[in-house]
Design an enzyme around this catalytic site. Structure first.
Site, short mmCIF file in Angstrom:
data_model
loop_
_atom_site.label_atom_id
_atom_site.label_comp_id
_atom_site.label_asym_id
_atom_site.label_seq_id
_atom_site.Cartn_x
_atom_site.Cartn_y
_atom_site.Cartn_z
N GLY A 252 -36.23 -2.42 -27.87
CA GLY A 252 -37.66 -2.17 -27.77
C GLY A 252 -38.21 -2.66 -26.44
O GLY A 252 -38.35 -1.91 -25.48
N GLY B 225 -32.97 -7.37 -31.19
CA GLY B 225 -33.57 -8.63 -30.80
C GLY B 225 -32.98 -9.23 -29.53
O GLY B 225 -31.78 -9.45 -29.44
N GLU B 226 -33.84 -9.45 -28.51
CA GLU B 226 -33.47 -10.11 -27.26
C GLU B 226 -32.39 -9.38 -26.46
O GLU B 226 -31.54 -10.00 -25.82
CB GLU B 226 -33.03 -11.55 -27.52
CG GLU B 226 -34.16 -12.51 -27.86
CD GLU B 226 -35.23 -12.61 -26.77
OE1 GLU B 226 -34.91 -13.04 -25.64
OE2 GLU B 226 -36.38 -12.25 -27.05
N LYS C 214 -35.75 -1.44 -41.76
CA LYS C 214 -35.65 -2.51 -40.77
C LYS C 214 -36.17 -3.80 -41.38
O LYS C 214 -37.22 -3.81 -42.04
CB LYS C 214 -36.45 -2.17 -39.52
CG LYS C 214 -36.29 -3.21 -38.41
CD LYS C 214 -37.02 -2.84 -37.14
CE LYS C 214 -36.77 -3.88 -36.06
NZ LYS C 214 -37.52 -3.58 -34.80
N CYS D 155 -42.39 -6.14 -39.68
CA CYS D 155 -43.57 -6.39 -38.84
C CYS D 155 -44.12 -7.80 -39.10
O CYS D 155 -44.43 -8.15 -40.24
CB CYS D 155 -44.66 -5.36 -39.12
SG CYS D 155 -46.16 -5.63 -38.15
N PRO E 222 -39.97 1.30 -31.82
CA PRO E 222 -41.39 1.47 -31.51
C PRO E 222 -42.00 0.14 -31.06
O PRO E 222 -41.46 -0.92 -31.34
CB PRO E 222 -41.99 1.88 -32.87
CG PRO E 222 -41.12 1.19 -33.87
CD PRO E 222 -39.73 1.16 -33.27
#
Length: 316
Positions: A223, A200-201, A139, A98, A7
């Protein structure tokens, strides 16, 4: 391998989940987080964020959607997880990643990475009330300010009963600044028995290959890379030889605009198109040109005259 669609608060919502899963390549999605405070939320709060619940927790292209919750009270998290499970959730995901300051100040998201014992209690409480056939996942990031507790946090999630975890390979302090430390995911994976998903990345096919190689993970979550290149999952899975054309991508943009018309304010719709074009400009030169045309336009009517009619005339 599995590719999970992440998301993105304020952009990658249920509308964009529908569009991206229709393009294809994704095995699962995760909803934006639903904040749990000290109350049992009404069902409509879950339906608003994840209307897929009304379709057996799947997008129209039949991609399953896990419902993500965020909070720090184990009992309230359990109560709300039990409710969303009863609404037909495919799975329950718990957000410990988050980095938003407003969320962290209220002891949510990545702030809990400073408290592995509380992370364990939250996952345990949720797992205890959710039917066994519904997976509970989580997560996390590598830590809040440092990686000091990364392994403790991961073990806490496993021992609490998480079926698998996604690890975003940066700390809260790192935010979204490159690089992502995929080697840390490998360290986490080496001490766990449950499945670990790398995040990530991941912007390109080569990034995905390198991430898998360094992290040791078969599965990945994407994402920002997904909105930058809507066909990235298909490219990674070798179901496409080249990325989607810009013309096709413009049609996807038009579909997103039309999906927002019923219930998103015009100014917000303009903002989301700009935001998506900004991401697309990393992959498409044409998006850079289009973004320059409309980046200073805030009035919805002006936006429609300058850009909307050209972009969506075929759809309208």
């Amino acid at each position: 391998m599995r590719i999970i669609l992440a998301p993105m608060e304020g952009l990658l919502d249920f509308r964009l989940r529908e569009i991206l899963t229709q393009i294809g390549g994704y095995d699962e999605c995760v909803s934006e987080f639903i904040r749990v405070n000290d109350t049992l939320l009404p069902p409509h709060r879950f339906f608003r964020t994840a209307p897929e619940l009304k379709n057996s927790s799947r997008t129209k292209s039949d991609t399953p959607v896990k419902i993500q919750i965020l909070g720090s009270d184990p009992n309230r998290m359990a109560d709300n997880a039990h409710l969303v499970a009863s609404l037909g959730a495919y799975g329950i995901d718990i957000n410990f990643g988050c980095p938003a300051p407003t969320v962290n100040r209220n002891r949510g998201g990545a702030a809990l990475l400073k408290e592995p014992n509380l992370m364990y209690s939250i996952v345990k409480a949720v797992r205890n009330v959710v039917p066994e056939n519904i997976p509970v996942t989580a997560k996390m990031r590598l830590g809040y300010e440092s990686t000091e507790l990364a392994l403790d946090c991961a073990k806490a999630l496993e021992e609490g009963g998480a079926k698998e975890i996604v690890v975003h390979a940066r700390t809260k302090t790192d935010g979204y600044k490159p690089p992502a430390y995929w080697e840390w995911i490998a360290k986490i994976k080496s001490i766990l028995k449950i499945n670990v998903i790398a995040n990530g990345e991941i912007w390109t096919v080569q990034d995905a290959i390198q991430c898998q190689k360094i992290s040791g993970c078969d599965d990945i979550m994407i994402g920002r890379g997904a909105v930058t290149n809507p066909s990235i999952a298909l490219l990674i899975k070798k179901k496409l030889e080249e990325r989607m054309s810009w013309q096709k991508t413009k049609e996807v943009l038009s579909s997103y605009w039309l999906s927002m018309e019923p219930d998103v304010e015009a100014v917000s719709r303009v903002g989301r198109i700009k935001q998506w074009l900004h991401y697309l400009s990393r992959e498409y030169e044409e998006a850079q040109i289009d973004f320059q045309k409309i980046k200073r336009i805030s009035n919805p009517k002006d936006f429609e005259l300058i850009y909307f009619s050209e972009l969506f005339s075929q759809i309208k």
